[in-house]
Design an enzyme around this catalytic site. Structure first.
Site, PDB file in Angstrom:
ATOM      1  CG  ASP A  14     -88.014 -11.807 -20.405  1.00 35.74           C
ATOM      2  OD1 ASP A  14     -88.120 -11.306 -19.278  1.00 35.74           O
ATOM      3  OD2 ASP A  14     -87.325 -11.312 -21.313  1.00 35.74           O
ATOM      4  CE  LYS A  17     -87.406 -15.236 -14.261  1.00 37.93           C
ATOM      5  NZ  LYS A  17     -87.314 -15.059 -15.718  1.00 37.93           N
ATOM      6  N   GLY A  41     -88.362  -8.136 -15.112  1.00 40.32           N
ATOM      7  CA  GLY A  41     -89.736  -7.696 -15.360  1.00 40.32           C
ATOM      8  C   GLY A  41     -90.596  -8.937 -15.313  1.00 40.32           C
ATOM      9  CG  HIS A  42     -90.444 -11.443 -12.543  1.00 44.36           C
ATOM     10  ND1 HIS A  42     -89.968 -12.090 -11.437  1.00 44.36           N
ATOM     11  CD2 HIS A  42     -89.415 -11.436 -13.438  1.00 44.36           C
ATOM     12  CE1 HIS A  42     -88.699 -12.444 -11.639  1.00 44.36           C
ATOM     13  NE2 HIS A  42     -88.352 -12.049 -12.848  1.00 44.36           N
ATOM     14  CD  GLN A 231     -81.958 -10.860 -13.734  1.00 42.42           C
ATOM     15  OE1 GLN A 231     -81.466 -11.107 -12.647  1.00 42.42           O
ATOM     16  NE2 GLN A 231     -82.850  -9.900 -13.853  1.00 42.42           N
TER      17      GLN A 231
HETATM   18  P1  GDP Z   1     -90.672 -13.515 -16.388  1.00 45.78           P
HETATM   19  O1  GDP Z   1     -89.638 -12.456 -16.465  1.00 45.78           O
HETATM   20  O2  GDP Z   1     -90.081 -14.881 -16.427  1.00 45.78           O
HETATM   21  O3  GDP Z   1     -91.612 -13.358 -15.217  1.00 45.78           O
HETATM   22  O4  GDP Z   1     -91.548 -13.386 -17.708  1.00 45.78           O
HETATM   23  P2  GDP Z   1     -92.093 -12.017 -18.387  1.00 45.78           P
HETATM   24  O5  GDP Z   1     -93.230 -11.514 -17.590  1.00 45.78           O
HETATM   25  O6  GDP Z   1     -90.979 -11.086 -18.672  1.00 45.78           O
HETATM   26  O7  GDP Z   1     -92.544 -12.564 -19.810  1.00 45.78           O
HETATM   27  C1  GDP Z   1     -93.458 -13.589 -19.942  1.00 45.78           C
HETATM   28  C2  GDP Z   1     -94.617 -13.093 -20.806  1.00 45.78           C
HETATM   29  O8  GDP Z   1     -95.393 -14.193 -21.220  1.00 45.78           O
HETATM   30  C3  GDP Z   1     -95.582 -12.187 -20.028  1.00 45.78           C
HETATM   31  O9  GDP Z   1     -96.120 -11.255 -20.923  1.00 45.78           O
HETATM   32  C4  GDP Z   1     -96.644 -13.162 -19.541  1.00 45.78           C
HETATM   33  O10 GDP Z   1     -97.890 -12.524 -19.317  1.00 45.78           O
HETATM   34  C5  GDP Z   1     -96.729 -14.104 -20.710  1.00 45.78           C
HETATM   35  N1  GDP Z   1     -97.100 -15.502 -20.387  1.00 45.78           N
HETATM   36  C6  GDP Z   1     -96.759 -16.255 -19.301  1.00 45.78           C
HETATM   37  N2  GDP Z   1     -97.220 -17.511 -19.446  1.00 45.78           N
HETATM   38  C7  GDP Z   1     -97.854 -17.564 -20.638  1.00 45.78           C
HETATM   39  C8  GDP Z   1     -98.509 -18.600 -21.373  1.00 45.78           C
HETATM   40  O11 GDP Z   1     -98.579 -19.750 -20.959  1.00 45.78           O
HETATM   41  N3  GDP Z   1     -99.024 -18.252 -22.594  1.00 45.78           N
HETATM   42  C9  GDP Z   1     -98.934 -16.989 -23.093  1.00 45.78           C
HETATM   43  N4  GDP Z   1     -99.458 -16.760 -24.306  1.00 45.78           N
HETATM   44  N5  GDP Z   1     -98.326 -15.995 -22.444  1.00 45.78           N
HETATM   45  C10 GDP Z   1     -97.784 -16.280 -21.237  1.00 45.78           C
HETATM   46  P1  IMO Z   2     -86.374 -11.500 -16.023  1.00 50.94           P
HETATM   47  O1  IMO Z   2     -86.246 -11.678 -14.537  1.00 50.94           O
HETATM   48  C1  IMO Z   2     -84.415 -11.196 -19.904  1.00 50.94           C
HETATM   49  C2  IMO Z   2     -80.403  -9.427 -19.993  1.00 50.94           C
HETATM   50  C3  IMO Z   2     -80.238  -8.086 -20.665  1.00 50.94           C
HETATM   51  C4  IMO Z   2     -78.798  -8.190 -21.124  1.00 50.94           C
HETATM   52  C5  IMO Z   2     -78.130  -8.960 -20.000  1.00 50.94           C
HETATM   53  C6  IMO Z   2     -77.432  -8.080 -18.970  1.00 50.94           C
HETATM   54  O2  IMO Z   2     -87.513 -10.624 -16.415  1.00 50.94           O
HETATM   55  O3  IMO Z   2     -86.357 -12.800 -16.740  1.00 50.94           O
HETATM   56  P2  IMO Z   2     -78.209  -6.371 -17.093  1.00 50.94           P
HETATM   57  O4  IMO Z   2     -79.183  -5.224 -17.126  1.00 50.94           O
HETATM   58  O5  IMO Z   2     -78.561  -7.416 -16.101  1.00 50.94           O
HETATM   59  O6  IMO Z   2     -76.798  -5.906 -16.980  1.00 50.94           O
HETATM   60  O7  IMO Z   2     -78.327  -7.044 -18.554  1.00 50.94           O
HETATM   61  O8  IMO Z   2     -79.158  -9.699 -19.364  1.00 50.94           O
HETATM   62  N1  IMO Z   2     -81.440  -9.462 -18.917  1.00 50.94           N
HETATM   63  C7  IMO Z   2     -82.633 -10.061 -19.046  1.00 50.94           C
HETATM   64  N2  IMO Z   2     -83.197 -10.670 -20.117  1.00 50.94           N
HETATM   65  N3  IMO Z   2     -85.067 -11.170 -18.725  1.00 50.94           N
HETATM   66  C8  IMO Z   2     -84.504 -10.583 -17.642  1.00 50.94           C
HETATM   67  O9  IMO Z   2     -85.047 -10.657 -16.412  1.00 50.94           O
HETATM   68  C9  IMO Z   2     -83.243  -9.961 -17.791  1.00 50.94           C
HETATM   69  N4  IMO Z   2     -82.428  -9.277 -16.949  1.00 50.94           N
HETATM   70  C10 IMO Z   2     -81.318  -8.993 -17.660  1.00 50.94           C
HETATM   71  O10 IMO Z   2     -81.136  -7.948 -21.731  1.00 50.94           O
HETATM   72  O11 IMO Z   2     -78.724  -8.983 -22.288  1.00 50.94           O
HETATM   73 MG    MG Z   3     -89.162 -10.763 -17.596  1.00 45.33          MG
END
Ligand code: GDP
Ligand code: IMO
Ligand code: MG
Length: 435
Positions: A14, A17, A41-42, A231
């Site tokens: 998270d 990416k 979840g991207h 991840q």
């Molecule tokens: P990912 O899994 O690495 O793609 O990241 P996620 O989407 O799960 O979580 C990142 C969260 O941070 C999302 O809600 C994005 O919209 C938000 N985000 C990304 N870059 C920034 C930033 O520079 N500032 C803020 N405030 N939010 C950001």
């Molecule tokens: P993105 O791509 C954050 C965590 C889960 C759990 C562990 C194992 O959005 O960054 P799993 O379902 O893979 O067996 O879970 O890994 N986990 C993540 N945490 N971002 C993710 O993906 C994750 N995918 C799995 O919370 O601790």
């Molecule tokens: Mg994510």
């Protein structure tokens, strides 16, 4: 022959990416996922709208780009169909620019049941899985009992499916798991299975490819490819905080096994890190804050999982972990996200080393999950102003630039860019991007 650039998370997921991939996509011809599945979840934001992708690469909003789901990924057909339909509602027809490897493994409804059964059996030691069936599906892959996307075209698919399902039901019952009471999205196994089968029909509308040939041919044609990690480093099956990890290779080496390319094909490695740190699920997190500062990071950063909605644990940035991630992945460029979340902080802290069972170290010890780890923290002045509207890196407040310089100095990797909001436009480059 071009090289494949790689983008991956350096913490526990998270990091932002999806946003960075979407922002970089105009500079590439192809975006390819190589690992993970619907546990990811991207989030991507543009034109005031938020989109969350789970299985589909983050290049999908650019109609002229090819998106590949590689062999190292897992597909759950019903989740895939839901994602495709969500894109259709937004006017995106993914059948035009998304192709899927025939070798991609399938997550069955009973893999999701096994995920729940395994977690229940672990009790207090549970991983905190997303319960999408990731661990059990990769287990079948390694056990050589899994089903792959290419198999859905075989006349024998129905009987192969039934055999695997029966094996899962037997395993679950042997763990004392109540398979009758099990629900996915409120549905019993049989009801959910019907949706899953409909998902297979959706999947069959897509072009299935031998992605290892496709990717190597694209490189030979001079096409530019960006591999999108799911991840992150610290959740890697081999080098993460085992056993509190996911079940795939999340690191740069996973690009080779997840897409079918040689190590020499890897070009730049873009590592994404938050300016602080989060983790969702169980497992060690030395810089975690259990106080009001942790709560502020969670609220101001909207740190709730994009896949499960769970609150993310929050803490300070962890430099030993970041250095480790840079080393294992050969990171060439750092992308730092979300410093704006700390705009109102009087001070910001960094963990520069750990004390593990009384001894100081700047390494990730084998005993990471079992030893008492104390973070050694250094404090830096906050910047105490909004970053909104900052047009270029040089205009960022001095205290933030000093903080980023410190990250650069202590990791030995340049901070190429910083993201200051969820919107795809808000990325400020410190160094020109080499692609
Ligand atoms: P990912 O899994 O690495 O793609 O990241 P996620 O989407 O799960 O979580 C990142 C969260 O941070 C999302 O809600 C994005 O919209 C938000 N985000 C990304 N870059 C920034 C930033 O520079 N500032 C803020 N405030 N939010 C950001
Ligand atoms: P993105 O791509 C954050 C965590 C889960 C759990 C562990 C194992 O959005 O960054 P799993 O379902 O893979 O067996 O879970 O890994 N986990 C993540 N945490 N971002 C993710 O993906 C994750 N995918 C799995 O919370 O601790
Ligand atoms: Mg994510």
């Amino acid at each position: 022959m071009t090289k494949i650039d790689v983008l991956l998370g350096l913490q526990w997921g998270d990091e932002g990416k999806g946003k960075i991939v979407d922002m970089l996509t105009p500079g590439y011809d192809v975006i390819a996922r190589f690992n993970g599945g619907p546990n990811a979840g991207h989030t991507i934001e543009f034109d005031g709208k938020k989109h969350v992708l789970h299985i589909i690469p983050s290049g999908i909003f650019h109609p002229d780009k090819t998106n590949i789901i590689g062999s190292g990924v897992l597909i759950e057909p019903h989740i895939f169909q839901t994602e495709i339909e969500g894109l259709e509602e937004r006017g995106v027809d993914a059948t035009k620019n998304l192709v899927i490897s025939k070798k991609t493994h399938l997550i069955l409804p009973t893999h999701r049941m096994m995920d729940a059964a395994n977690e229940q059996a672990k009790g207090k030691g549970k991983i905190g899985s997303t319960l999408k069936g990731i661990g059990p599906a990769y287990t079948d892959k390694v056990a050589r009992t899994g089903l792959r996307v290419g198999d859905v075209l075989r006349p024998s698919f129905g009987s192969l499916y039934a055999t695997l399902k029966e094996a899962h039901l037997r395993q679950a019952r042997s763990l004392g798991f109540d398979t009758e009471a099990f629900r996915i999205d409120g549905l019993g196994l049989d009801e959910y299975e019907r949706l899953w089968m409909q998902g297979l029909d959706c999947l069959r509308r897509f072009r299935f490819v031998d992605s290892e040939y496709l990717v190597n041919e694209l490189m030979a044609d001079g096409k530019r490819i960006l591999a999108e990690g799911a991840q992150a480093m610290m959740l890697d099956i081999d080098f993460g905080t085992y056993p509190f990890v996911t079940s795939s290779s999340t690191i740069a080496a996973g690009v080779c096994t997840g897409l079918g390319v040689a190590p020499s094909a890897i070009g730049r490695v873009f590592g994404v890190t938050k300016a602080y740190c989060t983790r969702v699920g169980s497992g060690p997190f030395p810089t975690e804050l259990h106080d009001d500062t942790g709560k502020r990071l969670c609220e101001l950063g909207h740190e709730y999982g994009a896949t499960t909605g769970r609150a993310r644990r929050c803490g300070w940035i962890d430099l030993p972990a970041l250095r480790y991630a840079c080393m294992v992945n050969g990171v060439t460029d750092l992308f730092v996200t979300k410093p704006d979340v700390m705009n109102d902080f009087d001070e910001v802290k960094m963990c520069t080393a750990y004390t593990v069972d009384g001894a100081e170290t700047d390494r990730i010890p084998f005993e990471y999950c079992t030893a008492a780890i104390e973070p050694k923290l250094e404090s830096f002045p906050g910047w105490r102003c909004s970053l909104a509207g900052t047009g270029e890196y040089a205009s960022l407040p001095g205290a933030l630039r000093a903080y980023l310089d410190e990250i650069e100095k202590r990791t030995g990797v340049r901070v190429t860019a910083v993201s200051i909001s969820p919107d795809r436009r808000d990325v400020l480059f410190k160094h020109a991007l080499v692609q």
